[in-house]
Every structure is written in C-alpha cells, then in structure tokens.
Design a protein around this motif. Sequence first.
Motif, short mmCIF file in Angstrom:
data_model
loop_
_atom_site.label_atom_id
_atom_site.label_comp_id
_atom_site.label_asym_id
_atom_site.label_seq_id
_atom_site.Cartn_x
_atom_site.Cartn_y
_atom_site.Cartn_z
N ALA A 118 0.83 -1.21 0.00
CA ALA A 118 0.00 0.00 0.00
C ALA A 118 0.86 1.26 0.00
O ALA A 118 1.87 1.34 0.71
N GLN A 119 0.43 2.24 -0.79
CA GLN A 119 1.16 3.50 -0.91
C GLN A 119 0.44 4.67 -0.24
O GLN A 119 0.93 5.79 -0.24
N SER A 120 -0.73 4.41 0.32
CA SER A 120 -1.48 5.44 1.04
C SER A 120 -2.39 4.75 2.04
O SER A 120 -2.62 3.54 1.97
N PHE A 121 -2.91 5.54 2.98
CA PHE A 121 -3.81 4.95 3.97
C PHE A 121 -5.08 4.43 3.32
O PHE A 121 -5.63 3.40 3.73
N ASP A 122 -5.58 5.12 2.30
CA ASP A 122 -6.79 4.66 1.62
C ASP A 122 -6.58 3.29 0.99
O ASP A 122 -7.47 2.42 1.04
#
Length: 432
Positions: A118-122
């Motif tokens: 994952a590259q973001s919290f979303d």
Amino acid sequence: MATTERTEAIEVASIEDTSLLAFYRDMNPPERHTFWACASGWALDGMDFQIYPLVIGTIIALWKVDAGTAGLAGTATLLSSAVGGWLGGYLADRIGRVKTLQFTILWFSFFSLLCALAQSFDQLLIARALLGLGFGGEWAAGAVLMGEAIRPQYRGRAVGSVQSGWAVGWGIAVLAQAILFSIFPAETAWRWMFVIGALPALLVFYLRRYVTEPEIAAETRNKQIASGDQPPLWEIFEGPILKTTILASLMATGCQGGYYAITFWVPQFLTKERHLSIVGSTGYLATLIIGSFAGYLVGAWLADRIGRRNLFLIFSLGAIAVVLLYTQLPLSNELLWLLGFPLGFFASGYFSGVGAFLTELYPTRLRGSGQGFCYNFGRGIGALFPFLVGALSASTSLANAIAIFAVAAYSVFFLTAYALPETRGRVLHAST
C-alpha cells in the motif's frame, strides 16, 4: 427440521474423562490431522489480525492520520469479516468445510501481501477490508470443521485448545515486531510485518493432503443434493431458530466487542499513555499473551467440566473486574506488567467455549450458516469498538475509552449467555 433440532437438543453424551488432554490421547489419525490444521489456521489467523494493531502507531505517524481514522482500518477488517463469515459459513454448507477453508485462507493471505504494498492509507484501508472477507470465512469453516470432527464428550476441550492457537499467532506477531523494528526503520518494518501475514497460504498444502470432510457434513450434503432441498441463506431467521440466532448473535457481539476494545488499543495505550517504546512494550504484551494462552487452555477444560454457559458467565465478570483495574487505577509499570496476565486470561479464555457452543446450537443443515452468521455478526458490531474507542479517546483518555466500551460489551455477553441454554455434550446428527 424441528424434529431434528429436538433430537440434537436432548441427546447428550456423558463426559467421563475430564482431563484437558483426554481428547488428544483418544484421537485417531484423521482427527489429529484436522486438529493440527485448524490449530495452525487459528494461529496464523491471530497473527494476521494482530499485525495491524501492532503497527498502528507507525501508520499514524507515517501518513498523519488521527487515532479514529487509524482505528477505522481495524473496523473495516472486522465489518467485512462479518459478511465473509456468513457467506463462508453458507459456502461450507454448500460445497464443504475443507474446500471453503482452503479458499478463505488463500484469500486473506493474498490481501495481507497487498497491505504490504500500500502507498497510502486509503489503499491500506481497502486491502484490509478485502482481507476481512477471508478472515471471517476462515473462522466459520474451521470452527464447524472442528466441531463436527470431534466426539461430543471432547468437543469443548478440542475446539478450545484449537482456539489457543490465536494466542500463539499473537505471540508470533509480537516477536516479529520486536525483530523487524530492531532491524529495519519503522517506515519499512511495518511492510515486512504484512509480508509475514501472507504465510498462512502455505497451510493449504497440508489441508489438501491430510484433512478430509467430516462424515456428518458429507452425509447431510449428499441427502440435500439427492432431495433437492438445500437450505436458503435466510433460513436461520425463520421459525423457532430465529430466537437462537438473535441471542447467539448478541452474545457474540458482547464477547468480541470487549476483546477488540482491549486488545486492539492496548499496544497504543502502553506507548502513548504509559510512555513505553515499541520494543519496550514487548514484555508487557508478552505477559498479556501468556495470560491469554493460559486462559484458552483453562477455558477449554472448563467448557467440558462446568459447561459452556457457566464458563461465559464467570469469565465475563472476571474480564470486567480486571479491565477496570488495568485502566482505572494509578498502577506502577511493574504492577501493570503483572496485571497483564489476568487481563489476557479473562479477556480471551471464554472464546474456548464459543466455537463448540455455536456448533451445538444449530442442526447440521444450517450449522455453517448459523454459526458463521452469529459469530461474525458479533465481529461486525464488535468491529465498531476499535473505531469508537479511538474516537472517544479524542475527548478523554485512551484508558477511559477502553474501559467504557469493554465493560458495556462484557455486560451484554453476560446477559445473553445467561438467556441461552446449556449445550455441553450434545450429540450431532446428519439432517436434511
């Protein structure tokens, strides 16, 4: 259908040998293969779930999210696991316990690996939510598989001993945290934690080779196929079984809501409010986990010794008492460390009776659907607790927020367990 339920409800096997390991000494090879497969599945399940609470502090710092938002990822996992558990249980009734178990393990292992990328919290939130579908389905299929594979006089101890694998998995996650966060910077270590969470996929090879479908389940499914009378997904909400479904779902909500309110936020409580480092908190979590493991084993023994309902009543009251001591008294860190053992003991031990209890509440034709729905409905509502605790901690201390929701949940657990019947030793039958 009603006749089948009455027969199962009144035929009870005598329990002569009440020692904890009597069930294992008397097992045949297929039963032992099933036992170890399910125990390993529980351990890896526990490891996979506990990874996120252990890295939540790093996620908050890395992506600048607040505690409530960070807790939402845990809530999303549990909410989706409620859906996955119900569907997984239904699938176990339609295609078999073992096939469903294999599929769900591969599912949540794959999405644990995606969490690491994952590259973001979303992105992490979406991956955790999808992981939850397999996480819930794995419990539903595995619990029914164990409940049906073990003879009634040993069912509580066998299923409860399998449940202790969760504490083993939790311990593996904490050990991995201590090692990985010592080797790698925090910005990288959390990703490796999720990579480890993909290891359960290896268990599928063992399942395919050694574990067979319980005879009672195969017989029931063959009868349904021959008669063309396969139960619909909603049959657990019809007739006399509806009351059982409602009470069992509320009971599962209370027992899991309390557990998640405590275990999800205790790592953050130790680092944020007790000012311990991530590595420094490992010893405190180890005491909690050892208490949890002991609770599972004692709970497994008590489930057959004093009955499922008495186990739930005693442990819910014990959990309320200890969580209030742990969070509300101005204890030194040394005393807090010691109190971790009874906290883990009472906050976990009752789970040893839950799987066998839900197995015994439903007839074979509905067992997967009923057990999967009730337990995972509890997961779904209990899933709100990590988010609610995190949100409430914005206006009060995290210790207060944990105590409020844990006490409320365990009170619901006590009341609904009291309202449900004792099922110790019930004999299960094939049904159509």
